[in-house]
Design a protein around this motif. Structure first.
Motif, PDB file in Angstrom:
ATOM      1  N   TRP A 287      29.706 -39.068  62.906  1.00  0.00           N
ATOM      2  CA  TRP A 287      28.296 -39.439  62.745  1.00  0.00           C
ATOM      3  C   TRP A 287      27.447 -38.298  62.175  1.00  0.00           C
ATOM      4  O   TRP A 287      26.652 -38.489  61.235  1.00  0.00           O
ATOM      5  CB  TRP A 287      27.774 -39.884  64.115  1.00  0.00           C
ATOM      6  N   HIS A 288      27.621 -37.083  62.727  1.00  0.00           N
ATOM      7  CA  HIS A 288      26.653 -36.018  62.425  1.00  0.00           C
ATOM      8  C   HIS A 288      26.644 -35.591  60.965  1.00  0.00           C
ATOM      9  O   HIS A 288      25.601 -35.224  60.434  1.00  0.00           O
ATOM     10  CB  HIS A 288      26.940 -34.797  63.307  1.00  0.00           C
ATOM     11  N   ILE A 289      27.801 -35.642  60.322  1.00  0.00           N
ATOM     12  CA  ILE A 289      27.894 -35.098  58.962  1.00  0.00           C
ATOM     13  C   ILE A 289      27.005 -35.868  57.983  1.00  0.00           C
ATOM     14  O   ILE A 289      26.519 -35.326  56.999  1.00  0.00           O
ATOM     15  CB  ILE A 289      29.374 -35.069  58.475  1.00  0.00           C
ATOM     16  N   GLU A 290      26.728 -37.153  58.295  1.00  0.00           N
ATOM     17  CA  GLU A 290      25.967 -37.936  57.313  1.00  0.00           C
ATOM     18  C   GLU A 290      24.580 -37.348  57.085  1.00  0.00           C
ATOM     19  O   GLU A 290      24.117 -37.273  55.946  1.00  0.00           O
ATOM     20  CB  GLU A 290      25.888 -39.420  57.703  1.00  0.00           C
ATOM     21  N   CYS A 291      23.915 -36.924  58.160  1.00  0.00           N
ATOM     22  CA  CYS A 291      22.534 -36.446  57.976  1.00  0.00           C
ATOM     23  C   CYS A 291      22.531 -35.092  57.277  1.00  0.00           C
ATOM     24  O   CYS A 291      21.623 -34.798  56.487  1.00  0.00           O
ATOM     25  CB  CYS A 291      21.790 -36.380  59.305  1.00  0.00           C
ATOM     26  N   SER A 292      23.545 -34.254  57.542  1.00  0.00           N
ATOM     27  CA  SER A 292      23.625 -32.975  56.816  1.00  0.00           C
ATOM     28  C   SER A 292      23.820 -33.242  55.325  1.00  0.00           C
ATOM     29  O   SER A 292      23.173 -32.615  54.483  1.00  0.00           O
ATOM     30  CB  SER A 292      24.800 -32.137  57.328  1.00  0.00           C
ATOM     31  N   ALA A 293      24.711 -34.193  55.000  1.00  0.00           N
ATOM     32  CA  ALA A 293      25.007 -34.448  53.589  1.00  0.00           C
ATOM     33  C   ALA A 293      23.824 -35.106  52.886  1.00  0.00           C
ATOM     34  O   ALA A 293      23.479 -34.752  51.757  1.00  0.00           O
ATOM     35  CB  ALA A 293      26.257 -35.323  53.467  1.00  0.00           C
ATOM     36  N   MET A 294      23.167 -36.044  53.570  1.00  0.00           N
ATOM     37  CA  MET A 294      22.068 -36.759  52.908  1.00  0.00           C
ATOM     38  C   MET A 294      20.832 -35.879  52.775  1.00  0.00           C
ATOM     39  O   MET A 294      20.169 -35.896  51.733  1.00  0.00           O
ATOM     40  CB  MET A 294      21.750 -38.052  53.656  1.00  0.00           C
ATOM     41  N   SER A 295      20.517 -35.098  53.799  1.00  0.00           N
ATOM     42  CA  SER A 295      19.332 -34.241  53.667  1.00  0.00           C
ATOM     43  C   SER A 295      19.594 -33.196  52.583  1.00  0.00           C
ATOM     44  O   SER A 295      18.706 -32.862  51.794  1.00  0.00           O
ATOM     45  CB  SER A 295      18.947 -33.593  54.999  1.00  0.00           C
ATOM     46  N   ASP A 296      20.834 -32.707  52.505  1.00  0.00           N
ATOM     47  CA  ASP A 296      21.161 -31.724  51.467  1.00  0.00           C
ATOM     48  C   ASP A 296      21.026 -32.344  50.069  1.00  0.00           C
ATOM     49  O   ASP A 296      20.460 -31.739  49.159  1.00  0.00           O
ATOM     50  CB  ASP A 296      22.589 -31.208  51.692  1.00  0.00           C
ATOM     51  N   ALA A 297      21.530 -33.584  49.929  1.00  0.00           N
ATOM     52  CA  ALA A 297      21.470 -34.237  48.611  1.00  0.00           C
ATOM     53  C   ALA A 297      20.021 -34.495  48.200  1.00  0.00           C
ATOM     54  O   ALA A 297      19.660 -34.367  47.033  1.00  0.00           O
ATOM     55  CB  ALA A 297      22.253 -35.548  48.646  1.00  0.00           C
ATOM     56  N   LEU A 298      19.172 -34.866  49.165  1.00  0.00           N
ATOM     57  CA  LEU A 298      17.797 -35.240  48.815  1.00  0.00           C
ATOM     58  C   LEU A 298      16.851 -34.042  48.774  1.00  0.00           C
ATOM     59  O   LEU A 298      15.942 -33.990  47.952  1.00  0.00           O
ATOM     60  CB  LEU A 298      17.255 -36.266  49.817  1.00  0.00           C
ATOM     61  N   PHE A 299      17.072 -33.076  49.682  1.00  0.00           N
ATOM     62  CA  PHE A 299      16.092 -31.996  49.858  1.00  0.00           C
ATOM     63  C   PHE A 299      16.648 -30.604  49.636  1.00  0.00           C
ATOM     64  O   PHE A 299      15.894 -29.632  49.660  1.00  0.00           O
ATOM     65  CB  PHE A 299      15.554 -32.037  51.304  1.00  0.00           C
ATOM     66  N   GLY A 300      17.958 -30.454  49.513  1.00  0.00           N
ATOM     67  CA  GLY A 300      18.536 -29.111  49.519  1.00  0.00           C
ATOM     68  C   GLY A 300      18.674 -28.654  50.958  1.00  0.00           C
ATOM     69  O   GLY A 300      18.293 -29.370  51.881  1.00  0.00           O
ATOM     70  N   ASN A 301      19.218 -27.442  51.157  1.00  0.00           N
ATOM     71  CA  ASN A 301      19.535 -27.089  52.541  1.00  0.00           C
ATOM     72  C   ASN A 301      18.419 -26.376  53.303  1.00  0.00           C
ATOM     73  O   ASN A 301      18.619 -25.934  54.428  1.00  0.00           O
ATOM     74  CB  ASN A 301      20.879 -26.365  52.660  1.00  0.00           C
ATOM     75  N   ARG A 302      17.236 -26.286  52.708  1.00  0.00           N
ATOM     76  CA  ARG A 302      16.070 -25.815  53.479  1.00  0.00           C
ATOM     77  C   ARG A 302      14.947 -26.819  53.227  1.00  0.00           C
ATOM     78  O   ARG A 302      14.609 -27.082  52.080  1.00  0.00           O
ATOM     79  CB  ARG A 302      15.607 -24.443  52.987  1.00  0.00           C
ATOM     80  N   PHE A 303      14.396 -27.333  54.277  1.00  0.00           N
ATOM     81  CA  PHE A 303      13.248 -28.231  54.114  1.00  0.00           C
ATOM     82  C   PHE A 303      12.350 -28.091  55.332  1.00  0.00           C
ATOM     83  O   PHE A 303      12.610 -27.247  56.204  1.00  0.00           O
ATOM     84  CB  PHE A 303      13.689 -29.671  53.837  1.00  0.00           C
ATOM     85  N   ASP A 304      11.289 -28.917  55.415  1.00  0.00           N
ATOM     86  CA  ASP A 304      10.236 -28.600  56.372  1.00  0.00           C
ATOM     87  C   ASP A 304      10.433 -29.168  57.780  1.00  0.00           C
ATOM     88  O   ASP A 304      10.431 -28.428  58.748  1.00  0.00           O
ATOM     89  CB  ASP A 304       8.879 -29.064  55.815  1.00  0.00           C
ATOM     90  N   ILE A 305      10.538 -30.486  57.858  1.00  0.00           N
ATOM     91  CA  ILE A 305      10.501 -31.117  59.190  1.00  0.00           C
ATOM     92  C   ILE A 305      11.711 -32.017  59.373  1.00  0.00           C
ATOM     93  O   ILE A 305      12.088 -32.757  58.465  1.00  0.00           O
ATOM     94  CB  ILE A 305       9.211 -31.956  59.340  1.00  0.00           C
ATOM     95  N   HIS A 306      12.302 -31.928  60.552  1.00  0.00           N
ATOM     96  CA  HIS A 306      13.405 -32.824  60.889  1.00  0.00           C
ATOM     97  C   HIS A 306      13.057 -33.482  62.208  1.00  0.00           C
ATOM     98  O   HIS A 306      12.734 -32.798  63.177  1.00  0.00           O
ATOM     99  CB  HIS A 306      14.703 -32.018  61.004  1.00  0.00           C
ATOM    100  N   GLY A 307      13.115 -34.812  62.251  1.00  0.00           N
ATOM    101  CA  GLY A 307      12.679 -35.506  63.462  1.00  0.00           C
ATOM    102  C   GLY A 307      13.645 -36.536  63.974  1.00  0.00           C
ATOM    103  O   GLY A 307      14.624 -36.902  63.309  1.00  0.00           O
TER     104      GLY A 307
END
Ligand code: AMP
Ligand code: ZN
Length: 456
Positions: free
Chosen positions: A208-228
Motif C-alpha cells: 500500500w505505502h509505495i503508491e503515495c511515494s510514487a504518485m507524489s513524486d511523479a506529480l510534485f517531485g520529492n519535496r513539496f509542502d503539505i501532506h495530509g
C-alpha cells in the motif's frame, strides 16, 4: 494577507506556513480505498483539507496551488469484494469513485487538481522499488520486496516512536522472510486469480505505502509542502511513505508539513458496523440532511479534536444556516471574506472560531461579508440552496426549463419562446436574471405563486 499557521505532526509544533515556492504550493492528501461507499469518517479529511485548499487559494492565488488526492484502487479489500460479487475490479472501482465524487461534491468540496489512481502508476512504483534495492534500503525475499527499516536512520521520527516501541506496540505481521519484524512490503506476489503486474520480482502487486511515494513524486517531485490524511494514517502509512521517499533521495525532507485530522465518532461512540451506528455519507443525505448542514457540523469541531456526529448538532446547524442564508440572499458576490474569519482559519484551521466570527457578522447584519465568508468556508457554492430559501420549488423547475429553451434558441436564433416565458414570469412577480453563468429566478415584489403553475 493572512498569516497561516499549521500544526506539523513532524515537529509537533504549530508553525508559520511558508511554501517552498509561493507560486507553486503543493498539497498531497491520502484518498480512499475504493470498494464501498465513503462512510462519514472518510468525509472528515476531505472537508478539512478542502477548507485548507480554499484558504491557500485565497492567500496564494487559485492558479498557484495544486492539490492531489489519490484513489487506492489496488487493495486486498477490493479483491475480496470482486471475488464476493463476481464483478470485475475495474467495474467496482469505477463505480465507487463515481459515488465518492458525487458524495463529496454534495458536501461542498472542490475536486482536487489531480486524482491519480494507484493502478496508473505501477511503472513508477517499480522504478522506485528498484532504486531502493540498489541503494540498500530494500531487499527481495521469497517473491516479496521489503523495505529494511534499519537502513533508514530516521524511521519513526514522524510518529515519534523508536523501532523497539513500534515492535512492542504494533500488530506487525511476522513473516519468516523478514529481516526485522518492522520491515514492510513494497511488492508481493499475486496468484493467477489476483490482480498483478509483471515485475523484476515476478508477477505481483505493490504494497500500500509505495503508491503515495510514487504518485507524489511523479506529480510534485520529492519535496513539496503539505501532506495530509487522518490520524490513523500517521503510523504506519505515513511513517513508511516518508521512509521510502526520503531513502529515495529527499534526505529527511519530503513533505514540509504533515497534517492529521482526528477521528469522527457517532453519538459519543466509535463508529462500527456491529454497533449499528455506521453511516455512509449517502445515507445521511438520504435521511434528509442537506450537504451544507453536514459540512457545518464538521466545521464546528477543530480538526485536531475528536469529532462527534450528533443529530442535535445537525438541527442547530440547520437553524443557523437558514438564518445566515436568509441574510446572505440580500447580498451580491462582491465582498471579500471577512479578515477575522480568514485569521481564524489561518490559526491552524480554527473552523469553529471562523463560525464564531460569522455569528458576529450575522449579529451586525453585515450581509455582504457574511455571504463572502460562507463562500470561503465552502458553505455557499453558487446560489442559496433551495432547502434554505423558502422559494417555491416550481422556480427551480422553471429555471431548468428556461435554460433548455435558451440553449435551443441560441442555435435557432428564435427567442420567441424564451421571451414569452420571461414576460409571463415577470407578470407573476418573478425577477429573471440571465447571465453567462445561467438563469436565476427569484421571487420579487408582487410575487404570485399561483401564476407559475401553468408555466412549468
Ligand atoms: P481509507 O479509505 O480507510 O484509507 O480512509 C480514507 C481517509 O479517511 C483516510 O485519510 C483516513 O484517515 C480517513 N478516516 C477513516 N476513518 C475515519 C474516521 N472515523 N474519522 C476521521 N477520518 C477517518
Ligand atoms: Zn497515502
Amino acid at each position: 494577507m493572512t498569516t497561516i499557521k499549521l500544526y506539523n505532526t513532524k515537529t509537533r509544533k504549530k508553525e508559520v506556513f511558508t511554501p517552498l515556492k509561493a507560486d507553486d504550493v503543493r498539497m498531497y492528501v491520502c484518498g480512499p480505498t475504493v470498494y464501498d461507499r465513503a462512510h462519514i469518517g472518510n468525509a472528515r479529511p476531505v472537508i478539512v483539507f478542502d477548507v485548507l485548499y480554499r484558504l491557500l487559494r485565497e492567500e496564494f492565488g487559485p492558479d498557484y496551488v495544486t492539490y492531489a488526492r489519490n484513489f487506492t484502487d489496488v487493495d486486498d479489500k477490493i479483491n475480496a469484494r470482486a471475488a464476493e460479487t463476481g464483478r470485475s475490479i475495474r467495474e467496482i472501482t469505477d463505480e465507487t469513485i463515481g459515488w465518492y465524487l458525487d458524495d463529496m461534491g454534495a458536501l461542498g468540496n472542490l475536486e482536487p487538481d489531480h486524482a491519480p489512481r494507484a493502478t496508473e502508476y505501477i511503472p513508477e512504483m517499480i522504478t522506485m522499488i528498484e532504486g531502493l534495492i540498489k541503494a540498500g534500503h530494500a531487499y527481495e525475499a521469497e517473491g516479496h520486496v521489503l523495505f529494511a527499516v534499519e537502513s533508514y536512520k530516521n524511521y519513526g521520527s514522524l510518529s515519534g516512536r523508536s523501532v523497539d516501541d513500534m515492535i512492542a506496540g504494533a500488530r506487525v505481521e511476522v513473516a519468516p522472510y523478514k529481516r526485522n519484524p518492522m520491515d514492510f512490503v513494497l511488492w508481493k506476489p499475486s496468484d493467477a486469480q489476483t490482480p498483478g503486474w509483471e515485475s523484476p520480482w515476478g508477477y505481483g502487486r505493490p504494497g500500500w505505502h509505495i503508491e503515495c511515494s510514487a504518485m507524489s513524486d511523479a506529480l510534485f517531485g520529492n519535496r513539496f509542502d503539505i501532506h495530509g490524511g487522518g490520524l490513523d494514517l500517521a503510523f504506519p502509512h505515513h511513517e513508511n511513505e516518508k521512509a521510502q521517499s526520503c531513502a529515495c533521495g529527499s534526505e529527511d525532507d519530503f513533505a514540509q508539513v504533515w497534517m492529521h485530522n482526528e477521528m469522527l465518532q457517532v453519538e459519543g461512540k466509535k463508529m462500527s458496523k456491529s454497533l449499528g451506528n455506521f453511516f455512509s455519507v449517502r445515507e445521511l443525505i438520504e435521511q434528509g440532511y442537506p450537504g451544507e448542514v453536514i459540512r457545518f457540523v464538521y466545521l464546528s469541531t477543530h480538526y485536531r479534536k475528536p469529532m462527534d456526529w450528533t443529530d442535535k448538532k445537525a438541527k442547530e446547524a440547520e437553524a443557523t444556516l437558514r438564518k445566515w442564508y436568509a441574510q446572505a440572499a440580500q447580498a451580491l458576490d462582491t465582498a471579500e471574506p471577512n479578515q477575522s474569519v480568514l485569521d481564524a482559519l489561518g490559526d491552524d484551521l480554527n473552523t469553529a472560531g471562523a463560525l464564531a466570527e460569522m455569528h458576529q457578522l450575522s449579529h451586525a447584519d453585515d450581509v455582504a461579508s457574511l455571504r463572502a465568508s460562507l463562500r470561503a468556508l465552502g458553505l455557499l457554492n453558487g446560489d442559496i440552496p433551495d432547502w434554505a430559501s423558502d422559494r417555491d420549488p416550481l422556480l427551480g423547475t422553471l429555471e431548468a426549463k428556461m435554460t433548455v429553451l435558451r440553449s435551443k434558441a441560441m442555435e435557432t436564433k428564435d427567442f420567441a419562446q424564451v421571451d414569452a416565458l420571461k414576460s409571463a414570469l415577470t407578470a407573476a412577480g418573478v425577477s429573471v436574471r440571465m447571465s453567462k453563468e445561467g438563469i436565476s429566478l427569484e421571487p420579487a415584489v408582487g410575487f404570485d405563486a399561483s401564476k407559475l403553475e401553468g408555466l412549468a
